[in-house]
Design an enzyme around this catalytic site. Structure first.
Site, PDB file in Angstrom:
ATOM      1  N   HIS A 156      38.904  20.577  17.747  1.00 17.30           N
ATOM      2  CA  HIS A 156      38.043  19.392  17.855  1.00 17.30           C
ATOM      3  C   HIS A 156      38.707  18.161  17.243  1.00 17.30           C
ATOM      4  O   HIS A 156      39.688  18.247  16.482  1.00 17.30           O
ATOM      5  CB  HIS A 156      36.698  19.640  17.172  1.00 17.30           C
ATOM      6  CG  HIS A 156      36.782  19.900  15.689  1.00 17.30           C
ATOM      7  ND1 HIS A 156      36.988  18.911  14.757  1.00 17.30           N
ATOM      8  CD2 HIS A 156      36.678  21.062  14.979  1.00 17.30           C
ATOM      9  CE1 HIS A 156      36.996  19.426  13.550  1.00 17.30           C
ATOM     10  NE2 HIS A 156      36.822  20.739  13.649  1.00 17.30           N
TER      11      HIS A 156
ATOM     12  N   CYS B 231      38.820  25.659  11.691  1.00 16.07           N
ATOM     13  CA  CYS B 231      39.001  25.056  13.010  1.00 16.07           C
ATOM     14  C   CYS B 231      40.383  24.425  13.122  1.00 16.07           C
ATOM     15  O   CYS B 231      41.097  24.262  12.132  1.00 16.07           O
ATOM     16  CB  CYS B 231      37.932  23.990  13.265  1.00 16.07           C
ATOM     17  SG  CYS B 231      36.265  24.653  13.455  1.00 16.07           S
TER      18      CYS B 231
END
Length: 384
Positions: free
Chosen positions: A309, A327
Site C-alpha cells: 500500500h 505490510c
C-alpha cells in the site's frame, strides 16, 4: 383356376431362384427387430436419487436423441456411449424436481422408435450454498486461483470437487486442493500463460455434499488471464522489481516489516484493490498501535491483513529502513491524489491476480490458505 395358379407359382419360383440350386435369400424381405428403448427409473417414479439412477439404453438399435428436461424446459447435459446404445447424465439432477425423458432410437434399417417417461427426484433434507471469488468476464493476473467456499462442511469432497469443471484454452491441467472441508482452490502447476481463457462449469446443484445435504449452484462463468506481472520485494535491498512479460519495467524503493513485525516470505496474490481504506491495529492483533483512516492505494495480499500500500507518513524510510507492521509500503501522498507517486503507479498498473513475492525476510513463508497463496505449495502436495 388351379392350373392358372400353378403357372403363377412356377413363374415366381423361376424369377427368384437364380436359375439353379437353392434360392438366394431376399434381403429386402428379411425382418429387422424394432429398436427397444429402456429408461431407468420407471415412468412415474418418485424419490429418485439426483445421481446414479437415470440411464437410457437401446437394444437392437441405437439412440439418436435423448432429451431430459425440467418443467422450465432446461435440458440436462449427458453423454452417449461410444456405440450409441447407452446414455447417462453428466451432471447431478436438481432436488424435488419432475423430469421428462424423451428418447428417439432407430434400428439397422433406420426405422425409428420413441419413448417418453417422467419421474421426480427426492427432496433435500438441507442444502449448502457455494461462493466463488472471480466474477464472470474478469481479466486477472497470472497468479489468480479460483477459490470456492461452502457454508457447511463437505464430507463427499471428491464428488463436490468433480462437479466443478474447468476447461482452458490453451489446454492446461488444473487441480483442486481442499483447505479444510469448506474451501477448495484450483490452479495449474505454474502461473497461467498470458491470454489463457478459463471457462468454469459449476455443477454442484444436486450433489450430496454430506448425508442429506445437497448443493444448489449451477452456473457457468469465465475469465481471461491478462499480461504477466510478477513483482519481487527484496527485504535486504528494500526494493521491488516489477517484471512484466519477462522484462523488468520499474524498480521501486519500499519499506517492509520492522523487527518483530517481519513481512511474510513467499508468493502472494493481489486479491483486492482499494483506493483508500482504514487500517486499525485492533483488527490484526496489534491493539491500538495504529489507526490510519485513509491508507492510500491499498492492495490485499493475505486474509490476515498483509497489504502492499501507499504510505504518506513514513518520511525517508523507503529504500532505507524497515518500519511497517508487516505490510509492504510504497511512497505516496495523503488523499491518493498524485498519480506520479510510486504507490499510485503500482496501483494503476496492477491487476487482481498479479503476484508479489517477498524474499529474504526473517519470517516464515506465508501459509497457502492465507489468501490465494497456494503457489507456495508443491504441485505434488497440491493434488492431494
Amino acid at each position: 383356376m388351379s392350373a392358372l395358379l400353378g403357372v403363377v407359382l412356377l413363374t415366381l419360383t423361376a424369377c427368384s431362384g437364380g436359375g439353379s440350386g437353392d434360392p438366394e435369400p431376399d434381403d429386402r424381405s428379411a425382418e429387422t427387430a424394432e429398436v427397444s428403448i429402456s429408461v431407468a427409473p420407471d415412468d412415474g417414479a418418485t424419490g429418485v436419487a439426483t445421481s446414479g439412477e437415470l440411464t437410457v439404453g437401446a437394444e437392437d438399435g441405437t439412440l439418436t436423441e435423448v432429451r431430459v428436461t425440467d418443467p422450465e424446459g432446461t435440458e440436462v447435459s449427458g453423454e452417449l456411449t461410444e456405440d450409441a446404445t447407452g446414455w447417462a447424465p453428466s451432471e447431478a439432477l436438481a432436488n424435488d424436481t419432475e423430469y421428462t425423458v424423451a428418447v428417439v432410437g432407430e434400428n439397422a434399417e433406420g426405422t425409428e422408435g420413441t419413448r417418453t417417461t417422467s419421474f421426480t427426484t427426492l427432496a433435500a433434507d438441507a442444502t449448502f450454498t457455494s461462493n466463488w471469488n472471480i466474477s464472470d468476464g474478469a481479466e486477472v493476473g497470472v497468479g489468480m486461483e479460483l477459490s470456492v467456499t461452502f457454508d457447511t462442511p463437505i464430507e463427499n469432497t471428491d464428488a463436490v470437487r468433480d462437479a466443478i469443471r474447468i476447461v482452458t484454452e490453451p489446454p492446461v491441467e488444473v487441480r483442486g486442493h481442499w483447505f479444510g472441508n469448506q474451501r477448495i482452490d484450483f490452479r495449474p502447476e505454474e502461473y497461467w500463460a498470458p491470454g489463457t481463457q478459463v471457462d468454469i462449469q459449476l455443477r454442484v446443484r444436486g450433489v450430496e455434499g454430506a448425508p442429506g445435504v445437497y448443493g444448489t449452484a449451477r452456473e457457468d462463468i469465465g475469465f481471461t488471464v491478462g499480461r504477466s506481472q510478477v513483482s519481487t520485494v527484496d527485504v535486504n535491498t528494500l526494493t521491488m522489481d516489477v517484471v512484466r512479460d519477462g522484462e523488468s519495467i520499474r524498480s521501486i524503493p519500499v519499506t517492509t516489516g520492522a523487527p518483530g513485525y517481519e513481512t511474510w516470505n513467499g508468493r502472494m496474490v493481489i486479491t483486492e484493490k482499494l483506493v483508500e481504506t482504514r487500517m486499525n491495529g485492533d483488527t490484526v492483533g496489534y491493539g491500538g498501535e495504529y489507526d490510519i483512516p485513509d491508507v492510500p492505494h491499498a492492495m490485499r495480499l493475505s486474509t490476515s491483513g498483509t497489504f502492499i500500500h501507499g504510505n504518506y507518513w513514513g518520511g525517508g524510510v523507503f529504500g532505507n529502513s524497515n518500519a511497517s507492521h508487516g505490510c509492504v509500503g510504497l511512497r505516496d501522498v495523503q488523499g491518493a491524489g498524485d498519480p506520479g507517486t510510486d504507490a499510485a503507479w503500482f496501483f494503476a498498473n496492477s491487476l487482481i491476480g498479479d503476484v508479489v513475492e517477498v524474499v529474504n525476510s526473517n519470517d516464515d513463508i506465508i501459509a497457502p490458505d492465507n489468501g490465494l497463496n497456494g503457489w507456495n505449495m508443491s504441485w505434488d502436495e497440491w493434488g492431494v
